[in-house]
Design a protein around this motif. Structure first.
Motif, PDB file in Angstrom:
ATOM      1  N   LEU A 233       0.821  -1.216   0.000  1.00 52.19           N
ATOM      2  CA  LEU A 233       0.000   0.000   0.000  1.00 52.19           C
ATOM      3  C   LEU A 233       0.854   1.263   0.000  1.00 52.19           C
ATOM      4  CD1 LEU A 233      -2.611  -1.009   2.668  1.00 52.19           C
ATOM      5  CD2 LEU A 233      -3.192   0.056   0.500  1.00 52.19           C
ATOM      6  N   ARG A 234       0.355   2.293  -0.666  1.00 47.84           N
ATOM      7  CA  ARG A 234       1.049   3.588  -0.600  1.00 47.84           C
ATOM      8  C   ARG A 234       0.384   4.443   0.475  1.00 47.84           C
ATOM      9  NH1 ARG A 234       2.230   5.630  -6.684  1.00 47.84           N
ATOM     10  NH2 ARG A 234       2.410   3.583  -7.691  1.00 47.84           N
ATOM     11  N   THR A 235       1.219   5.112   1.255  1.00 53.16           N
ATOM     12  CA  THR A 235       0.685   5.924   2.353  1.00 53.16           C
ATOM     13  C   THR A 235      -0.266   6.997   1.839  1.00 53.16           C
ATOM     14  OG1 THR A 235       2.721   5.544   3.560  1.00 53.16           O
ATOM     15  CG2 THR A 235       1.321   7.284   4.385  1.00 53.16           C
ATOM     16  N   GLU A 236       0.070   7.608   0.688  1.00 53.74           N
ATOM     17  CA  GLU A 236      -0.807   8.695   0.203  1.00 53.74           C
ATOM     18  C   GLU A 236      -2.187   8.143  -0.176  1.00 53.74           C
ATOM     19  OE1 GLU A 236       1.997   7.824  -1.591  1.00 53.74           O
ATOM     20  OE2 GLU A 236       1.649   8.026  -3.758  1.00 53.74           O
ATOM     21  N   ASP A 237      -2.226   6.903  -0.660  1.00 60.34           N
ATOM     22  CA  ASP A 237      -3.520   6.296  -0.991  1.00 60.34           C
ATOM     23  C   ASP A 237      -4.343   6.081   0.269  1.00 60.34           C
ATOM     24  OD1 ASP A 237      -2.636   6.297  -3.536  1.00 60.34           O
ATOM     25  OD2 ASP A 237      -2.557   4.112  -3.795  1.00 60.34           O
ATOM     26  N   LEU A 238      -3.624   5.723   1.340  1.00 60.25           N
ATOM     27  CA  LEU A 238      -4.297   5.511   2.614  1.00 60.25           C
ATOM     28  C   LEU A 238      -4.877   6.798   3.168  1.00 60.25           C
ATOM     29  CD1 LEU A 238      -2.081   3.181   4.712  1.00 60.25           C
ATOM     30  CD2 LEU A 238      -4.557   3.201   4.579  1.00 60.25           C
ATOM     31  N   SER A 239      -4.061   7.842   3.125  1.00 59.97           N
ATOM     32  CA  SER A 239      -4.540   9.140   3.626  1.00 59.97           C
ATOM     33  C   SER A 239      -5.763   9.575   2.825  1.00 59.97           C
ATOM     34  CB  SER A 239      -3.440  10.199   3.509  1.00 59.97           C
ATOM     35  OG  SER A 239      -2.308   9.768   4.223  1.00 59.97           O
ATOM     36  N   ASN A 240      -5.728   9.334   1.513  1.00 61.31           N
ATOM     37  CA  ASN A 240      -6.878   9.693   0.677  1.00 61.31           C
ATOM     38  C   ASN A 240      -8.109   8.874   1.044  1.00 61.31           C
ATOM     39  OD1 ASN A 240      -5.370  11.558  -0.673  1.00 61.31           O
ATOM     40  ND2 ASN A 240      -4.837  10.187  -2.372  1.00 61.31           N
ATOM     41  N   LYS A 241      -7.867   7.614   1.320  1.00 56.41           N
ATOM     42  CA  LYS A 241      -8.986   6.727   1.674  1.00 56.41           C
ATOM     43  C   LYS A 241      -9.631   7.192   2.987  1.00 56.41           C
ATOM     44  CE  LYS A 241     -10.574   2.338   0.730  1.00 56.41           C
ATOM     45  NZ  LYS A 241     -10.894   1.888  -0.613  1.00 56.41           N
ATOM     46  N   ILE A 242      -8.794   7.604   3.927  1.00 55.35           N
ATOM     47  CA  ILE A 242      -9.305   8.095   5.214  1.00 55.35           C
ATOM     48  C   ILE A 242     -10.144   9.360   4.974  1.00 55.35           C
ATOM     49  CG2 ILE A 242      -8.644   9.124   7.439  1.00 55.35           C
ATOM     50  CD1 ILE A 242      -6.177   7.173   7.343  1.00 55.35           C
ATOM     51  N   ALA A 243      -9.620  10.250   4.143  1.00 56.69           N
ATOM     52  CA  ALA A 243     -10.352  11.495   3.847  1.00 56.69           C
ATOM     53  C   ALA A 243     -11.667  11.185   3.122  1.00 56.69           C
ATOM     54  CB  ALA A 243      -9.479  12.422   3.008  1.00 56.69           C
ATOM     55  N   GLU A 244     -11.597  10.256   2.204  1.00 51.59           N
ATOM     56  CA  GLU A 244     -12.783   9.894   1.408  1.00 51.59           C
ATOM     57  C   GLU A 244     -13.921   9.379   2.300  1.00 51.59           C
ATOM     58  OE1 GLU A 244     -13.880   6.259  -1.656  1.00 51.59           O
ATOM     59  OE2 GLU A 244     -11.767   6.754  -1.354  1.00 51.59           O
ATOM     60  N   HIS A 245     -13.561   8.604   3.331  1.00 50.29           N
ATOM     61  CA  HIS A 245     -14.580   7.982   4.193  1.00 50.29           C
ATOM     62  C   HIS A 245     -14.716   8.672   5.544  1.00 50.29           C
ATOM     63  CE1 HIS A 245     -15.298   4.510   1.577  1.00 50.29           C
ATOM     64  NE2 HIS A 245     -13.992   4.504   1.340  1.00 50.29           N
ATOM     65  N   LYS A 246     -14.208   9.888   5.649  1.00 54.88           N
ATOM     66  CA  LYS A 246     -14.070  10.509   6.976  1.00 54.88           C
ATOM     67  C   LYS A 246     -15.373  10.577   7.782  1.00 54.88           C
ATOM     68  CE  LYS A 246     -14.116  15.403   5.446  1.00 54.88           C
ATOM     69  NZ  LYS A 246     -15.176  15.294   4.509  1.00 54.88           N
ATOM     70  N   ASP A 247     -16.489  10.721   7.115  1.00 50.08           N
ATOM     71  CA  ASP A 247     -17.754  10.839   7.860  1.00 50.08           C
ATOM     72  C   ASP A 247     -18.359   9.495   8.242  1.00 50.08           C
ATOM     73  OD1 ASP A 247     -17.581  13.600   7.691  1.00 50.08           O
ATOM     74  OD2 ASP A 247     -18.503  13.588   5.689  1.00 50.08           O
ATOM     75  N   GLU A 248     -17.764   8.421   7.742  1.00 55.60           N
ATOM     76  CA  GLU A 248     -18.320   7.091   8.040  1.00 55.60           C
ATOM     77  C   GLU A 248     -17.445   6.283   8.986  1.00 55.60           C
ATOM     78  OE1 GLU A 248     -19.907   5.569   3.762  1.00 55.60           O
ATOM     79  OE2 GLU A 248     -17.763   5.934   3.989  1.00 55.60           O
ATOM     80  N   LEU A 249     -16.200   6.771   9.171  1.00 54.82           N
ATOM     81  CA  LEU A 249     -15.255   5.944   9.927  1.00 54.82           C
ATOM     82  C   LEU A 249     -15.358   6.169  11.435  1.00 54.82           C
ATOM     83  CD1 LEU A 249     -12.032   6.139   7.718  1.00 54.82           C
ATOM     84  CD2 LEU A 249     -13.479   4.133   8.116  1.00 54.82           C
ATOM     85  N   ALA A 250     -15.606   5.052  12.162  1.00 55.34           N
ATOM     86  CA  ALA A 250     -15.567   5.104  13.621  1.00 55.34           C
ATOM     87  C   ALA A 250     -14.152   4.791  14.097  1.00 55.34           C
ATOM     88  CB  ALA A 250     -16.555   4.105  14.205  1.00 55.34           C
ATOM     89  N   LEU A 251     -13.400   4.079  13.251  1.00 55.15           N
ATOM     90  CA  LEU A 251     -12.083   3.604  13.670  1.00 55.15           C
ATOM     91  C   LEU A 251     -11.212   3.274  12.457  1.00 55.15           C
ATOM     92  CD1 LEU A 251     -10.235   2.400  16.002  1.00 55.15           C
ATOM     93  CD2 LEU A 251     -11.366   0.224  15.578  1.00 55.15           C
ATOM     94  N   VAL A 252      -9.918   3.598  12.584  1.00 59.21           N
ATOM     95  CA  VAL A 252      -8.915   3.080  11.652  1.00 59.21           C
ATOM     96  C   VAL A 252      -7.991   2.207  12.489  1.00 59.21           C
ATOM     97  CG1 VAL A 252      -6.970   3.642  10.122  1.00 59.21           C
ATOM     98  CG2 VAL A 252      -9.026   5.088  10.132  1.00 59.21           C
ATOM     99  N   MET A 253      -7.785   0.978  12.054  1.00 55.19           N
ATOM    100  CA  MET A 253      -6.932   0.065  12.845  1.00 55.19           C
ATOM    101  C   MET A 253      -5.990  -0.666  11.898  1.00 55.19           C
ATOM    102  SD  MET A 253      -7.018  -1.774  16.110  1.00 55.19           S
ATOM    103  CE  MET A 253      -5.504  -2.637  16.488  1.00 55.19           C
ATOM    104  N   PHE A 254      -4.708  -0.528  12.179  1.00 51.31           N
ATOM    105  CA  PHE A 254      -3.689  -1.039  11.261  1.00 51.31           C
ATOM    106  C   PHE A 254      -2.623  -1.835  11.972  1.00 51.31           C
ATOM    107  CE2 PHE A 254      -2.665   0.224   6.858  1.00 51.31           C
ATOM    108  CZ  PHE A 254      -3.951   0.533   6.469  1.00 51.31           C
ATOM    109  N   SER A 255      -2.148  -2.909  11.326  1.00 45.73           N
ATOM    110  CA  SER A 255      -0.902  -3.529  11.780  1.00 45.73           C
ATOM    111  C   SER A 255       0.230  -2.647  11.287  1.00 45.73           C
ATOM    112  CB  SER A 255      -0.742  -4.921  11.180  1.00 45.73           C
ATOM    113  OG  SER A 255      -1.506  -5.846  11.908  1.00 45.73           O
ATOM    114  N   ALA A 256       1.137  -2.282  12.177  1.00 42.83           N
ATOM    115  CA  ALA A 256       2.225  -1.378  11.777  1.00 42.83           C
ATOM    116  C   ALA A 256       3.148  -2.050  10.766  1.00 42.83           C
ATOM    117  CB  ALA A 256       3.017  -0.925  13.001  1.00 42.83           C
ATOM    118  N   VAL A 257       3.349  -3.354  10.937  1.00 44.85           N
ATOM    119  CA  VAL A 257       4.101  -4.135   9.953  1.00 44.85           C
ATOM    120  C   VAL A 257       3.192  -5.272   9.519  1.00 44.85           C
ATOM    121  CG1 VAL A 257       6.104  -5.640   9.565  1.00 44.85           C
ATOM    122  CG2 VAL A 257       6.347  -3.606  10.998  1.00 44.85           C
ATOM    123  N   ASN A 258       2.946  -5.392   8.225  1.00 44.26           N
ATOM    124  CA  ASN A 258       2.076  -6.451   7.737  1.00 44.26           C
ATOM    125  C   ASN A 258       2.780  -7.804   7.827  1.00 44.26           C
ATOM    126  OD1 ASN A 258       1.161  -8.271   5.255  1.00 44.26           O
ATOM    127  ND2 ASN A 258      -0.571  -7.038   5.901  1.00 44.26           N
TER     128      ASN A 258
END
Ligand code: PLP
Length: 423
Positions: A167-192
């Motif tokens: 994954l690219r970090t910028e894609d992730l940031s965009n995804k967070i912005a895109e869904h910002k009103d629907e997201l209750a939580l973002v949860m990530f493994s720091a290393v996949n």
């Protein structure tokens, strides 16, 4: 560093390695009297030689004092878990009050989701990375159902771009912005666990902060592997396990991080148990749960001292060095593996772990085009302990605490030979 493809070069790097002495702190498994090339510290770290002594201390105190060991043991059991605060703060970049050792990873994940996944109306979704570890995925699904919601509607997966493996970090940031009103939580493994990709947790945390979304991190493959600054990055909560890079033994004790800005938020829903109760009234045996401040207040049960003794032994070795030193060696060690694998002129495999040093930890994931399982079996016969992850990946983790550059060199030789044999 200008690497060279020779045993003499690998040995020279070992000679210069300031952390070389730590290998002797561990039992290196052998086969037919020969030390194995152990590249599985990302799955189960090796046993420190101190572990036995630490466990024996608790067994002896239990023999000697019985129940009075809670107060009279050399390390009184009533406050046994307290000793982990300092070493864990160092590993996590946490402040006082933000960490506690307890339970197992998936248990903690569920406890944390009770407090930090609080769907409300339209804001009911969790954003996770595609290809997340199954245990985490099961916890997310069940927590969503627990709230009467549907996993297929509430779990959003961030997937790599077409043709890309990570994954690219910028894609992730965009995804967070895109869904910002629907997201209750973002949860990530720091290393996949599969690709070995290290995410830019600081940037993801900032994107979550900007949109006031709670952010949690699973550190199973990150703690003891990469430096972390959870407090500074403003991560809301985290959990991990201690049997991978921390070497605390099979099923070893986990822990949680709760950012200090939640320390006195007693309105957060949480489960209760006496060890999470305010210490001042814990033994008054009263009704009505009064949670302790900070991470302590998420505990339920009294500390499992015997497995915690192994944790204490393991962390005592980390206290003799630092993540900065370990990381510096890890860059070189795994970098050397990347270099040697790139020297092999074969299209039978590709490396899916990012080559960039700040986007990976120890682990290198080798994706096999064909005959992967056969290559893996040949490696195993030749004294290499790595692991196979369905459908087609061989994961290898040179660990800076006990692996050598010679291990890396020899592994690359075995890998080349195995590929030649099956093709
Ligand atoms: C290793 C690992 C686990 C294991 O969970 P346990 O509760 O310790 O059995 C869970 N999640 C991730 C991401 C892991 O890497």
């Amino acid at each position: 560093m200008q690497y060279e493809n020779s045993l003499a070069f690998a040995k020279a790097l070992d000679k210069k390695d300031m952390l070389r002495k730590f290998r002797n702190e561990y039992f290196i498994p052998k086969k037919n009297g020969k030390e194995l090339i152990y590249f599985c510290g990302n799955s189960l770290g090796l046993q420190p030689k101190l572990t036995e002594k630490f466990i024996k201390q608790e067994l002896a105190d239990w023999q000697k004092y019985g129940v009075e060991g809670h107060f009279m043991a050399k390390n009184p059991w009533v406050s046994y878990h307290r000793q982990f605060e300092k070493p864990l703060m160092n590993l996590l970049g946490a402040k006082k009050g933000e960490v506690v050792a307890m339970n197992q990873l998936t248990v903690n994940l569920n406890l944390l989701l009770i407090s930090f996944y609080r769907p409300e109306g339209k804001r009911n979704k969790i954003l996770i990375q595609a290809n997340e570890f199954p245990s985490d995925y099961y916890a997310f699904e069940q927590q969503v159902r627990f709230h009467g919601l549907k996993p297929e509607e509430c779990i959003i997966e961030a997937t790599p771009r077409k043709g890309e493996k990570t994954l690219r970090t910028e894609d992730l940031s965009n995804k967070i912005a895109e869904h910002k009103d629907e997201l209750a939580l973002v949860m990530f493994s720091a290393v996949n666990y599969y690709t070995g990709q290290l995410f830019d947790i600081k940037k993801i945390a900032a994107a979550c902060c900007e949109h006031k979304i709670t952010f949690g991190v699973d550190l199973a493959h990150a703690i003891g592997n990469v430096p972390l600054k959870l407090h500074e990055w403003n991560v809301d909560f985290a959990t991990w396990c201690s049997y991978k890079y921390l070497n605390s033994g099979p099923g070893g004790v986990s822990g949680v991080f709760i950012h200090n800005h939640h320390a006195k938020n007693f309105n957060l829903p949480r489960f209760g148990g006496w060890w999470g109760n305010d210490e001042k009234t814990r033994f008054k045996m009263q009704k009505h749960f009064v949670p302790a401040e900070g991470a302590q207040g998420w505990q339920l049960s009294n500390a499992p001292v015997l497995s915690m003794a192994a944790h204490a032994a393991a962390l005592s070795v980390f206290e003799k060095t630092s993540m900065k030193e370990l990381r510096a060696k890890s860059f070189l060690l795994s970098g050397y593996l990347h270099f040697l694998l790139h020297q092999i002129p074969s299209s039978a495999f590709s490396i899916i772990t990012p080559a960039k040093a700040d986007a990976r930890g120890c682990q290198v994931s080798i994706q096999m085009k064909e005959n992967g399982r056969k290559v893996f079996d040949i490696l195993e016969k030749n004294g290499v302990i790595a692991d196979w992850r369905e459908p087609d990946v061989i994961r290898v983790a040179p660990v800076p605490m006990y692996n050598t550059f010679e291990d890396v060199y020899r592994f690359a030789q075995h890998f080349l030979n195995a590929i030649e044999r099956v093709s």
